[in-house]
Write an enzyme that holds these catalytic residues in place. Sequence first.
Site, mmCIF file in Angstrom:
data_model
loop_
_atom_site.group_PDB
_atom_site.id
_atom_site.type_symbol
_atom_site.label_atom_id
_atom_site.label_comp_id
_atom_site.label_asym_id
_atom_site.label_seq_id
_atom_site.Cartn_x
_atom_site.Cartn_y
_atom_site.Cartn_z
ATOM 1 N N LYS A 14 0.839 -1.201 0.000
ATOM 2 C CA LYS A 14 0.000 0.000 0.000
ATOM 3 C C LYS A 14 0.881 1.261 0.000
ATOM 4 C CE LYS A 14 -3.893 -2.311 2.368
ATOM 5 N NZ LYS A 14 -4.814 -2.292 3.524
ATOM 6 N N TYR A 54 -11.660 -4.441 -3.882
ATOM 7 C CA TYR A 54 -12.276 -4.847 -2.614
ATOM 8 C C TYR A 54 -13.626 -5.543 -2.841
ATOM 9 C CZ TYR A 54 -8.473 -3.043 0.112
ATOM 10 O OH TYR A 54 -7.221 -2.869 0.647
ATOM 11 N N ARG A 116 -0.899 -14.658 4.653
ATOM 12 C CA ARG A 116 -1.703 -14.010 5.708
ATOM 13 C C ARG A 116 -1.012 -14.159 7.066
ATOM 14 N NH1 ARG A 116 -6.207 -10.680 4.367
ATOM 15 N NH2 ARG A 116 -6.939 -11.089 6.454
ATOM 16 N N THR A 122 -5.525 -7.545 10.697
ATOM 17 C CA THR A 122 -5.816 -6.249 10.059
ATOM 18 C C THR A 122 -5.301 -5.047 10.850
ATOM 19 O OG1 THR A 122 -7.799 -7.258 9.101
ATOM 20 C CG2 THR A 122 -7.718 -4.852 9.143
ATOM 21 N N ARG A 133 2.745 -6.503 9.702
ATOM 22 C CA ARG A 133 1.979 -5.393 10.297
ATOM 23 C C ARG A 133 2.381 -5.157 11.750
ATOM 24 N NH1 ARG A 133 -3.800 -7.291 7.653
ATOM 25 N NH2 ARG A 133 -3.718 -6.051 5.737
ATOM 26 N N ASN A 153 -2.015 -0.077 7.134
ATOM 27 C CA ASN A 153 -1.393 -1.319 7.594
ATOM 28 C C ASN A 153 -0.457 -1.939 6.563
ATOM 29 O OD1 ASN A 153 -3.349 -2.137 5.844
ATOM 30 N ND2 ASN A 153 -4.621 -3.195 7.355
ATOM 31 N N HIS A 156 -1.748 -5.404 1.567
ATOM 32 C CA HIS A 156 -2.949 -6.216 1.358
ATOM 33 C C HIS A 156 -2.520 -7.628 0.983
ATOM 34 C CE1 HIS A 156 -6.666 -7.836 -0.307
ATOM 35 N NE2 HIS A 156 -5.902 -8.296 -1.296
ATOM 36 N N GLU A 167 -8.850 -11.380 -7.607
ATOM 37 C CA GLU A 167 -8.026 -10.162 -7.516
ATOM 38 C C GLU A 167 -6.932 -10.158 -8.577
ATOM 39 O OE1 GLU A 167 -8.592 -9.572 -2.675
ATOM 40 O OE2 GLU A 167 -6.660 -10.216 -3.461
HETATM 41 P P1 GDP Z 1 -7.449 -7.178 5.569
HETATM 42 O O1 GDP Z 1 -7.872 -8.355 4.713
HETATM 43 O O2 GDP Z 1 -6.702 -7.607 6.809
HETATM 44 O O3 GDP Z 1 -6.687 -6.120 4.793
HETATM 45 O O4 GDP Z 1 -8.779 -6.479 6.120
HETATM 46 P P2 GDP Z 1 -10.227 -6.243 5.453
HETATM 47 O O5 GDP Z 1 -10.352 -6.964 4.148
HETATM 48 O O6 GDP Z 1 -11.244 -6.519 6.514
HETATM 49 O O7 GDP Z 1 -10.245 -4.677 5.200
HETATM 50 C C1 GDP Z 1 -9.529 -4.094 4.129
HETATM 51 C C2 GDP Z 1 -8.803 -2.847 4.615
HETATM 52 O O8 GDP Z 1 -9.760 -1.869 5.054
HETATM 53 C C3 GDP Z 1 -7.902 -3.062 5.821
HETATM 54 O O9 GDP Z 1 -6.621 -3.585 5.474
HETATM 55 C C4 GDP Z 1 -7.833 -1.668 6.392
HETATM 56 O O10 GDP Z 1 -6.921 -0.841 5.657
HETATM 57 C C5 GDP Z 1 -9.246 -1.147 6.161
HETATM 58 N N1 GDP Z 1 -10.158 -1.404 7.297
HETATM 59 C C6 GDP Z 1 -10.787 -2.580 7.576
HETATM 60 N N2 GDP Z 1 -11.569 -2.479 8.663
HETATM 61 C C7 GDP Z 1 -11.470 -1.192 9.076
HETATM 62 C C8 GDP Z 1 -12.065 -0.461 10.178
HETATM 63 O O11 GDP Z 1 -12.850 -0.966 10.986
HETATM 64 N N3 GDP Z 1 -11.701 0.848 10.293
HETATM 65 C C9 GDP Z 1 -10.839 1.468 9.420
HETATM 66 N N4 GDP Z 1 -10.551 2.762 9.642
HETATM 67 N N5 GDP Z 1 -10.257 0.805 8.403
HETATM 68 C C10 GDP Z 1 -10.565 -0.508 8.215
HETATM 69 MG MG MG Z 2 -9.363 -8.550 3.211
#
Ligand code: GDP
Ligand code: MG
Length: 198
Positions: A14, A54, A116, A122, A133, A153, A156, A167
Site C-alpha cells: 500500500k 475490494y 496471511r 488487520t 503489520r 497497515n 494487502h 483479484e
Molecule cells: P485485511 O484483509 O486484513 O486487509 O482487512 P479487510 O479486508 O477486513 O479490510 C480491508 C482494509 O480496510 C484493511 O486492510 C484496512 O486498511 C481497512 N479497514 C478494515 N476495517 C477497518 C475499520 O474498521 N476501520 C478502518 N478505519 N479501516 C478498516
Molecule cells: Mg481482506
Amino acid sequence: MDDIRRQRTLVILKPDSIQRALVGEIIRRFERVGLKLTALKMVVADADMVEQHYLAEPTWREQVGKKILENKGGESDGKTAEELGDAVLQQLKRFMTAGPIIVMILEGAGAVPLVRKLVGSTEPLSSDVGTIRGDFVLDSYQLADGSGRAIRNAIHASGTPEEAEREIAIWFTSDEIVSYQTVYEHILYDVNFDNDLD
Ligand code: GDP
Ligand code: MG
C-alpha cells in the site's frame, strides 16, 4: 489451480509501505520463506480499481460492516453493516490512490494462508510481533476511525484462494504473469531430495 504447491496469492504494498521504504524488507520475508514471485509491477491506482479490488469478494462490504458493529455496537448511529462497510471502502479509495502501490503475485504451497500468517491481522496494534503489520506499523482502529480514514497497515493479501484468483484477474493480464522454475523448488517439493549423494 488445484496443485497446492502452485497456489497463488495477490499482495499489494500500500502507499504507506512505499513512502516508508519498506518494499525490500517486505519482499525479503516472502522470498526467504520459499515463495516465488510470478508477477510484479508499480501502479498508480484510481478509485475504480480500488473498488473493483475490494468488491472482488462480494460479501466484503457486509463482512467489514459486521465486524465494526461487533466492535463498536452502540456508536454506529443506527447504520447497517453495508453502510459501515461502504464507508470503509470510500476511505480505502482515498488511501490506496494517495501514491504508487506495488502489486505482485506470489506462488507456492499454501501461499494464501502462509502470506496471511506473515502479514498479521488487520489492525497493526494487535497484530502479532514478528508479522509485517506487527513489526512495522503502529496504527489502530481507534486512531484510524477517530480520524475517519482507512487503517494504514502497509499491505494487502488475499484472504482465500478464490479471492486471490479474482483479484489477480483485476490487476494482471495473463501475459504479465510468468511461469518459471527456481532451483530451490527441488529442495522444497521434490520427492527425490533423498537421492542427492554422488
Ligand atoms: P485485511 O484483509 O486484513 O486487509 O482487512 P479487510 O479486508 O477486513 O479490510 C480491508 C482494509 O480496510 C484493511 O486492510 C484496512 O486498511 C481497512 N479497514 C478494515 N476495517 C477497518 C475499520 O474498521 N476501520 C478502518 N478505519 N479501516 C478498516
Ligand atoms: Mg481482506
